[in-house]
Design a protein around this motif. Sequence first.
Motif, short mmCIF file in Angstrom:
data_model
loop_
_atom_site.label_atom_id
_atom_site.label_comp_id
_atom_site.label_asym_id
_atom_site.label_seq_id
_atom_site.Cartn_x
_atom_site.Cartn_y
_atom_site.Cartn_z
N PHE A 465 0.85 -1.19 0.00
CA PHE A 465 0.00 0.00 0.00
C PHE A 465 0.89 1.24 0.00
N VAL A 466 0.58 2.18 -0.90
CA VAL A 466 1.40 3.38 -1.05
C VAL A 466 0.57 4.61 -0.72
N PRO A 467 1.19 5.66 -0.22
CA PRO A 467 0.47 6.87 0.17
C PRO A 467 0.03 7.69 -1.03
N THR A 468 -0.81 8.67 -0.77
CA THR A 468 -1.39 9.50 -1.83
C THR A 468 -1.21 10.98 -1.52
N PRO A 469 0.03 11.47 -1.52
CA PRO A 469 0.24 12.88 -1.16
C PRO A 469 -0.35 13.87 -2.15
N TYR A 470 -0.51 13.46 -3.43
CA TYR A 470 -1.07 14.34 -4.44
C TYR A 470 -2.46 13.90 -4.89
N GLY A 471 -3.14 13.16 -4.06
CA GLY A 471 -4.44 12.65 -4.46
C GLY A 471 -4.34 11.19 -4.86
N GLU A 472 -5.47 10.62 -5.23
CA GLU A 472 -5.54 9.18 -5.47
C GLU A 472 -5.06 8.84 -6.88
N TRP A 473 -3.74 8.90 -7.03
CA TRP A 473 -3.08 8.58 -8.30
C TRP A 473 -1.87 7.70 -8.01
N GLN A 474 -1.72 6.64 -8.79
CA GLN A 474 -0.47 5.89 -8.74
C GLN A 474 0.57 6.59 -9.62
N ALA A 475 1.85 6.43 -9.24
CA ALA A 475 2.97 7.01 -9.97
C ALA A 475 2.94 8.54 -9.99
N HIS A 476 2.25 9.11 -9.03
CA HIS A 476 2.20 10.56 -8.89
C HIS A 476 2.18 10.87 -7.40
N PRO A 477 3.34 10.97 -6.76
CA PRO A 477 4.66 11.22 -7.36
C PRO A 477 5.56 10.00 -7.51
N PHE A 478 5.16 8.83 -7.02
CA PHE A 478 6.10 7.70 -6.92
C PHE A 478 6.14 6.92 -8.23
N GLN A 479 6.88 7.46 -9.22
CA GLN A 479 6.86 6.90 -10.57
C GLN A 479 7.43 5.50 -10.66
N VAL A 480 8.39 5.18 -9.79
CA VAL A 480 9.02 3.86 -9.85
C VAL A 480 8.07 2.77 -9.39
N LEU A 481 7.10 3.12 -8.57
CA LEU A 481 6.19 2.12 -8.00
C LEU A 481 5.01 1.91 -8.95
N ARG A 482 5.27 1.19 -10.03
CA ARG A 482 4.26 0.93 -11.05
C ARG A 482 3.92 -0.56 -11.10
N ASN A 483 2.69 -0.82 -11.49
CA ASN A 483 2.22 -2.20 -11.59
C ASN A 483 2.45 -2.78 -12.97
N ASP A 484 2.58 -4.10 -13.05
CA ASP A 484 2.52 -4.78 -14.33
C ASP A 484 1.12 -4.58 -14.90
N PRO A 485 0.97 -4.61 -16.22
CA PRO A 485 -0.35 -4.34 -16.82
C PRO A 485 -1.46 -5.28 -16.34
N GLY A 486 -1.10 -6.49 -15.92
CA GLY A 486 -2.13 -7.41 -15.44
C GLY A 486 -2.34 -7.34 -13.95
N PHE A 487 -1.68 -6.42 -13.27
CA PHE A 487 -1.73 -6.32 -11.80
C PHE A 487 -1.39 -7.66 -11.16
N ASP A 488 -0.38 -8.31 -11.70
CA ASP A 488 -0.06 -9.66 -11.24
C ASP A 488 1.44 -9.92 -11.17
N GLY A 489 2.24 -8.87 -11.03
CA GLY A 489 3.68 -9.04 -10.97
C GLY A 489 4.13 -9.53 -9.60
N PRO A 490 5.45 -9.64 -9.42
CA PRO A 490 5.96 -10.06 -8.11
C PRO A 490 5.51 -9.15 -6.98
N VAL A 491 5.28 -7.88 -7.30
CA VAL A 491 4.75 -6.93 -6.32
C VAL A 491 3.63 -6.15 -6.98
N VAL A 492 2.56 -5.94 -6.24
CA VAL A 492 1.43 -5.14 -6.67
C VAL A 492 1.34 -3.94 -5.75
N TYR A 493 1.24 -2.76 -6.34
CA TYR A 493 1.12 -1.53 -5.57
C TYR A 493 -0.32 -1.05 -5.61
#
Length: 685
Positions: A465-493
């Motif tokens: 689970f990752v925080p949402t300092p700029y609102g409910e957006w992934q990779a904003h600001p934490f660009q490195v913490l991205r999901n695989d397109p199927g949301f099924d990689g070794p880690v899911v954010y």
Amino acid sequence: MSPEAVAAGGLAVLTGVAVFALASTVFEYHSSNHDEAVYLQQAAMLLEGKLELAAGDLVGAFRPWFFVEDGGTLYPKYAPVPAAMYAISMALFGEPRVTLAAIAAANTGLVYILGAAVADRRVGLVAAALFACSPMAFVTSATFLPYAPTTLCNLVFAVAYLRGVRTGGYRWGAVAGLAIGIAFFARPYTAVLFALPFVAHAAYTALACLADEGYWPLPTTARRQLLTALCGLCFVLVTLCYNARLTGDPLTFPYAAFAPLDGPGFGYRRILDHAIEYTPGVAVRANGFAVWYLLSRWVVAGLLGAGLALGGIAVVVRAWQREGDSLVDPTAGLLVAAVVPSVVLGNVPFWGNYNLLATLSDPTDGLVSQFGPFYHFDLLAPVAVFAAVALVVGWRRLSSRLAAHGPVSPRRLALSGLLVSVLVLAGTSAVLAATPVDRNAAYAEKYDTAYGPVEAADFENDLVFVPTPYGEWQAHPFQVLRNDPGFDGPVVYALDRDPAEDFAVIDAYPDRSLHRYTYRGEWSADASEHVLPRLESLSVRRAAAFDAEAVVGVPDRVDRAHVRLTTQGGGPVEYTVDDPDTELTVPWSLDGNNASLDEAAGAVALDETDLVVVTVTLVQPDGSTLTYRQEATVRADGDAVEVVWPPERTVCRLTTACGREGTYLPDHPGEHLGGVSFRVSLDPE
């Protein structure tokens, strides 16, 4: 192959290597422009044959920055052309930065060819060197943004079009059409502005030959221009089909589906929560600053390079008027020169240039301070070409005059002067580029610290689970913490949101190890403001009831403690402790129906999913306070209760709630006041 072509090839390779090095070091964790993550997420999707992400009911927890939400699916607001370029090197090398290097090298090589088309190979070589030394070409090309890739397509179009005009070859007309069509697919407005002078020339020459030679059979020139138009329109059709596939309307671009008032034009402009009244006066002022910053800071050697470019344009105009200058091709020169007013004037109705400038009159603030006015990226090539024309023509004429008064070879003198001039311009550009590189390097240090715990983790089957300092957006600001397109990689954010939504994510991934990525501090756009990160292991505990306890340290001069329990919709239950010892123990409990504060003999009813908040506020005689706060996410069904453990803990001064600025870090006692400690426990009854 000519010596100039060999040298240009070597220069292109060096440019690619330099851009790769910058992208791998200063931009290792990407830049403060979070659009980079959009293109990289899109590239990963394309590699799996996906135009959309299927998030289903969890769409809110997985929505990336600048993605359009459509039911249970998500798609990016940007066209897929730049992402497809990045996907190629991801597939071949597992490293998308290879594409950045290849595009930078290709653009440098194309500027050489364009300069040779306007004048000769020597001009082309100097132009390539000046382009490669432009601070904006160097810095922006090292990021996963669409400006350098689109310029690549535009330069291919210009080179092929001019070759077609010179040789009459149909294949060059086809290449030109395909290139500008791809550029249109990538960034329609950018492509149109660049192509306008060439389109006008194509229409004029086609109509002129039709008037001279008749309409049938179709004259050669008209056929070539028609072929260019048809090839370009093929990708316009592809663009419309792509629009229809994603938005349901061929004329509605994904960026318009995301923010309908974000396109070119005057009046009320809006994207998300940012809006202004974009009047022509504001537009002219903002674009005036953007162009000034471009010419003074971001082209080769700043104002010196811009001045040389003006001199080169004057040489072209004189050649056109006299029709006798053997160095310059007036047609090619005027077409390339016409790109400048087309891009400058065409950008005036686009409010993106206003948004680049956090403070209009301050070039050290906003995105422009780090990347330059990148919506004008297409101007770097004309500036380099015409600066090269001015240098070559100027040194040729000067060397001829000097040679008349001495034994020095005019050719050797001209070459020496050119070399010295290029080195001086390159050195000036290096000074100009140093400042934005340093600014971006400061962000690299900030991100390096922030991602430390994640980089050290060895994820195999995890959910974070990752925080949402700029609102409910992934990779904003934490660009490195991205999901695989199927949301099924070794880690899911997943975004850390309210209890019901967090439990929905947990239920969808029942077999994964849980973590919470958090930090102490306030995340801001200021590169100097770092946070202290933490990756905390979580578990979901279930029992009929739990006994919980919080043990907090009591600093000196505290005369009372106020203990309080609330939930999202209920409470408070509270009591006060006078003259607490150096530690204070606060027992509380949970069952399938209630949360209780034991010492107060009071309970609060639990909703199906809820947030239980226990605070201990220590008060000094002067009224100063220190609050220990824990927030536990729970789910109750009457017979049992589930708790996400440990809870989020903060220690706040002078307020009872301070967010992540007060995150408790047991491994960093120096971050807290003396006497501060915070232990929690949870045991089934």
